[in-house]
Write an enzyme that holds these catalytic residues in place. Sequence first.
Site, PDB file in Angstrom:
ATOM      1  N   ARG B 295     100.652  51.218  51.583  1.00 33.80           N
ATOM      2  CA  ARG B 295     101.200  52.529  51.945  1.00 33.80           C
ATOM      3  C   ARG B 295     102.676  52.643  51.564  1.00 33.80           C
ATOM      4  O   ARG B 295     103.129  53.681  51.096  1.00 33.80           O
ATOM      5  CB  ARG B 295     100.991  52.772  53.441  1.00 33.80           C
ATOM      6  CG  ARG B 295      99.540  53.014  53.751  1.00 33.80           C
ATOM      7  CD  ARG B 295      99.221  53.197  55.220  1.00 33.80           C
ATOM      8  NE  ARG B 295      97.835  53.666  55.313  1.00 33.80           N
ATOM      9  CZ  ARG B 295      97.218  53.978  56.447  1.00 33.80           C
ATOM     10  NH1 ARG B 295      97.842  53.876  57.595  1.00 33.80           N
ATOM     11  NH2 ARG B 295      95.967  54.402  56.431  1.00 33.80           N
ATOM     12  N   TYR B 439      96.160  59.689  48.829  1.00 37.42           N
ATOM     13  CA  TYR B 439      95.484  58.385  48.908  1.00 37.42           C
ATOM     14  C   TYR B 439      96.205  57.384  49.804  1.00 37.42           C
ATOM     15  O   TYR B 439      97.274  57.661  50.302  1.00 37.42           O
ATOM     16  CB  TYR B 439      95.119  57.836  47.530  1.00 37.42           C
ATOM     17  CG  TYR B 439      96.158  57.516  46.492  1.00 37.42           C
ATOM     18  CD1 TYR B 439      97.496  57.425  46.753  1.00 37.42           C
ATOM     19  CD2 TYR B 439      95.734  57.270  45.173  1.00 37.42           C
ATOM     20  CE1 TYR B 439      98.396  57.094  45.748  1.00 37.42           C
ATOM     21  CE2 TYR B 439      96.624  56.945  44.159  1.00 37.42           C
ATOM     22  CZ  TYR B 439      97.958  56.853  44.460  1.00 37.42           C
ATOM     23  OH  TYR B 439      98.834  56.528  43.481  1.00 37.42           O
ATOM     24  N   GLU B 440      95.545  56.262  50.024  1.00 34.88           N
ATOM     25  CA  GLU B 440      95.968  55.285  51.051  1.00 34.88           C
ATOM     26  C   GLU B 440      96.120  55.947  52.417  1.00 34.88           C
ATOM     27  O   GLU B 440      97.018  55.611  53.191  1.00 34.88           O
ATOM     28  CB  GLU B 440      97.289  54.603  50.654  1.00 34.88           C
ATOM     29  CG  GLU B 440      97.183  53.623  49.520  1.00 34.88           C
ATOM     30  CD  GLU B 440      96.280  52.433  49.829  1.00 34.88           C
ATOM     31  OE1 GLU B 440      96.110  52.087  51.012  1.00 34.88           O
ATOM     32  OE2 GLU B 440      95.721  51.875  48.868  1.00 34.88           O
ATOM     33  N   GLY B 441      95.231  56.882  52.708  1.00 34.39           N
ATOM     34  CA  GLY B 441      95.329  57.665  53.944  1.00 34.39           C
ATOM     35  C   GLY B 441      96.166  58.895  53.694  1.00 34.39           C
ATOM     36  O   GLY B 441      97.340  58.790  53.334  1.00 34.39           O
ATOM     37  N   GLN B 446      98.647  59.404  58.170  1.00 34.56           N
ATOM     38  CA  GLN B 446      99.872  58.644  58.466  1.00 34.56           C
ATOM     39  C   GLN B 446     100.520  59.156  59.753  1.00 34.56           C
ATOM     40  O   GLN B 446     101.046  58.378  60.554  1.00 34.56           O
ATOM     41  CB  GLN B 446     100.891  58.786  57.317  1.00 34.56           C
ATOM     42  CG  GLN B 446     100.368  58.452  55.942  1.00 34.56           C
ATOM     43  CD  GLN B 446      99.875  57.040  55.822  1.00 34.56           C
ATOM     44  OE1 GLN B 446     100.486  56.118  56.359  1.00 34.56           O
ATOM     45  NE2 GLN B 446      98.768  56.850  55.132  1.00 34.56           N
TER      46      GLN B 446
END
Lengths: 600, 600
Positions: B295, B439-441, B446
């Site tokens: 992240r 992406y990556e959440g 977040q």
Amino acid sequence: MVTYTPPLRDMRFVYHELLDGDALAEIAQYADYTPDVIDAVLEEAGKITSEVLFPLNLSGDTEGCTLKNGVVYTPKGFKEAYDQFTQGGWTGLAAAPEFGGQGAPAALHFLVQEMICSTNMAFGMYPGLTEGAYNAINLHGSDKQKALYLPKFVEGTWSGTMCLTEPQCGTDLGLIRTKAGPQPDDSYKITGTKIFISAGEHDLTENIVHLVLARLPDAPEGIKGISLFVVPKFLPNDDATVGPRNGVTCGSIEHKMGIKASSTCVMNFDDATGWLVGLPHKGMSAMFTMMNTARLGVGIQGLGLGEAAYQGGLDYAKERLQGRALKGAESPDKPADSIIVHPDVRKNLLTMKSLTEGIRALSLWTAINLDKAEKSEGAAERQRADDLVQVLTPIVKSFGTDKGFLAANLGVQIYGGHGYIHEHGMEQYVRDARITMLYEGTNGIQALDLIGRKMGAHYGRYLRAFFHPLQEFIEENADNEEMQAFILGLAKAFGRLQQATGILAQRGLRDPNEAGAAATDYLNLFGHVAVAFMWAKAAKLAFNKKDADPTGFYSGKLKTARFYYERVLPETSSLFAMIMAGGDSIMGMEEELFGAAVAA
Amino acid sequence: MVTYTPPLRDMRFVYHELLDGDALAEIAQYADYTPDVIDAVLEEAGKITSEVLFPLNLSGDTEGCTLKNGVVYTPKGFKEAYDQFTQGGWTGLAAAPEFGGQGAPAALHFLVQEMICSTNMAFGMYPGLTEGAYNAINLHGSDKQKALYLPKFVEGTWSGTMCLTEPQCGTDLGLIRTKAGPQPDDSYKITGTKIFISAGEHDLTENIVHLVLARLPDAPEGIKGISLFVVPKFLPNDDATVGPRNGVTCGSIEHKMGIKASSTCVMNFDDATGWLVGLPHKGMSAMFTMMNTARLGVGIQGLGLGEAAYQGGLDYAKERLQGRALKGAESPDKPADSIIVHPDVRKNLLTMKSLTEGIRALSLWTAINLDKAEKSEGAAERQRADDLVQVLTPIVKSFGTDKGFLAANLGVQIYGGHGYIHEHGMEQYVRDARITMLYEGTNGIQALDLIGRKMGAHYGRYLRAFFHPLQEFIEENADNEEMQAFILGLAKAFGRLQQATGILAQRGLRDPNEAGAAATDYLNLFGHVAVAFMWAKAAKLAFNKKDADPTGFYSGKLKTARFYYERVLPETSSLFAMIMAGGDSIMGMEEELFGAAVAA
């Protein structure tokens, strides 16, 4: 894949209920546009846009336009769709009956435009530019020019363009170099290169009529030496058929971020034959009379894409199963809940919905006043209406497109990673929407127009056309119990706008950079207040109607209004603080220090 | 065409002056990373990124990746660039010396990453994913797995992927269906389909090693039944050469909005041979240990694109001649002034500059603490550092990418219509940056991580790791005359953050939707305060150093800090008001009413 349903319920609401659209039928020229006719036209427009234009939106973006041997080919299906569009009379909707048009009010036209932009903004560029050319000739052309060109534009068999900018110009049209040499007859030879010419070349019509800004040999320097010419691709015969090819060619087409199905051309004029439109050296004022309408049209593009993105995001939020509601499963029988249970997804949807519907109302209010400004009987009424249009035009353009872009991005955000994939159709809205903040004057230029030209004009008369009805609404509803939250919020935000206006008027007189440094924040503040006014009016109606409404429409309006007031309108507090901070921190930075951190 | 100069001056400033990057050399493993080594590595990284990667950025976007007969071809020049990249040792910069790496601190690695993302984010995905795979095996793999794979990753001859999501999953990895069947030896047969696999197939390396989440036959349902496997494209021989092809193939590649030179694959695992990494059913916790780093890496992508867009916009603003300064011509000898004279252009540039430099400092502070959390001697110091990393990770990811996207858009805005044209390179930054918010959440995820996991953890211990140094700074400088404006602004914004934290902690206990409805605004408020802290520290340094500095660097810092405090930080006032308004207007809307206005 995204879907689209024409938002007819909300369009009828803003036209018939929230605003006085129906009063337009009292104007002689609009007498035919009774409520049932309005609804019927909206319904038909909903059909052609959702059934014919929308299915070509993604494929048009994928394929784009191609240039081969000087000919531009639009994507597959565009020619057939254009023919259906012209046969349905849509190219003449707002045109004068004397040239074959249907003479519809701008208000109706705007709602139809919104549907076109929602379903296929790139397609809409072709008839859209033709309307600009129609207006230019209608307002400034000779009777002979009108008789020749306008019926062709209305039929849609000839299309139009606006050839303004050149590589060295951008917004600064005083730098134009294209030349017009007078000929023994009443024609001119036009030579020069124009860039960013939307619909400059394509395969949809038998002729393309360019409206071109150029300089006469005796022209004064700069902006005051520019004249307007009509330069057709094929020279017209006397019987209005197309004759020989003129010296105008498409040199190349741009590879753009979006609106890929709209051809954006470099146009080369090489001793092309043209004719003067209007007076010599008065080309810029001819342009200015059309610019307001064009800018409003761009605002509508932002609105249309915002609506499309909202619908896309809403569908997905209802269908996509993922995770569980924070307070426990809402659909325990399914493997996961639909993502609309999540507060952040709902917040994104409500942000889109409240802005889109608010901007729809604001745009329609502007359009209705555009109609009144042109067609009302009393001169005072015409002036009041025009004043309002003057002040709201930069707002609808900039705020409408800023928020359309925001909505398009929130739509992608709701889709998550899938929003980034072309086939789903959501990322196209972002790319298409991005141009609306740039063309017809960047949004920064609109802000300067608002603060520099519109704010101080006639000792604030334009502003008063907006401030007065707002103030009246606050006073009228000051004692209305159920409206308290809205009236308090509106009064507070309006107070910020009035205070900012007063202070900027003073500071701007002392130092124009102070006005310039505040311009974008000021426009944004203004836009929030204007949309808040629309939502307060909507809330009042909704309070009165919701109990008798089985559909929940008014209840939804009320809840959306509340969301806007609680979660969007507070942005005015920051904007006010930023404006108050002044321009010193912006103007005080030496040019060379901008790059000091980048240096090795 | 855009240009790029590595911002080495600012990188040295944040590493050596603003933050205690140099103290890392006191840690035994980092003893080699003295200030002169740091500078030398930065300089070399600046060369390979600006000279090798940057020239392939636009062409890579234009060409994209192609899939033919199961083979993915990266754009022209990528293979050669990748070979230069590996030969320069860049694939092993942060890797452990025992596997051939250079053991550089994360802090240095982050700055190098920024340059890679500025110059060719799509290229950076290939080594970036390999680093993720390196970390997965390094943290959770067996000694045998480490010995086999890690040296290959460091050399760059083998690359890695992370195969997490599936069509029905998205963020909700509990829905994973890919199966792992135990075999008589210690291997497993992996079967299933994974989507959105970056670098899943390409032509840069001789082998591709997939880290795959899958379910064992006896796995519990949901998130607690997922295990991690290593599944190479070619099965390795005992001597670490590549053996026979494994049952893993690329089914298709995605057509994306941006990062087109990065292959995003659908990967089909069909009885593919794999080996368990770590413990059965503990795949998610293995993922979580890496997720923070991943992240942060995405936050750096946002930062890198923000810097690139700033440089593009600044170049253009200086060169483009158009219009005149509002107070009269500044370059009367030229046909027009450069557009950097206009307040709105300057405001856009300063917004980009203040956010980009502020986020660079914040990211580096996080990275330095990442190093301390792993390598410091004292347990208390390691925990304090880790606490800070925990709380700052979602901020760097979301705030960094939101503002990177904003900067990319402001860059386009400065270019006007030219910004929309592909060849200029500015619109690519917008398209590339858009993925980083997804992406990556997603950034919404977040925000939930911050408010749901990080805020309350250990009775607020993570938060205190940030609040305490900020509070100390305010107290230390309370009597510093020249710092007054910064200390007052910081204290006010920090007060809002503290108050919002306290209220949300209460409300969230009562109703988790209240926390969820505030999450995004809270993260945004937090990000503004964190960057304000960085700018206040920078301002203090700049006051001390500016008089002795002939370059103007510190003077520029001070002016940028002032701009941030006057024209960016006030956004905290709106965010605070929106948070305070609560979640009723978000959660109170019935699902069916979202579509009520769209209905016919």
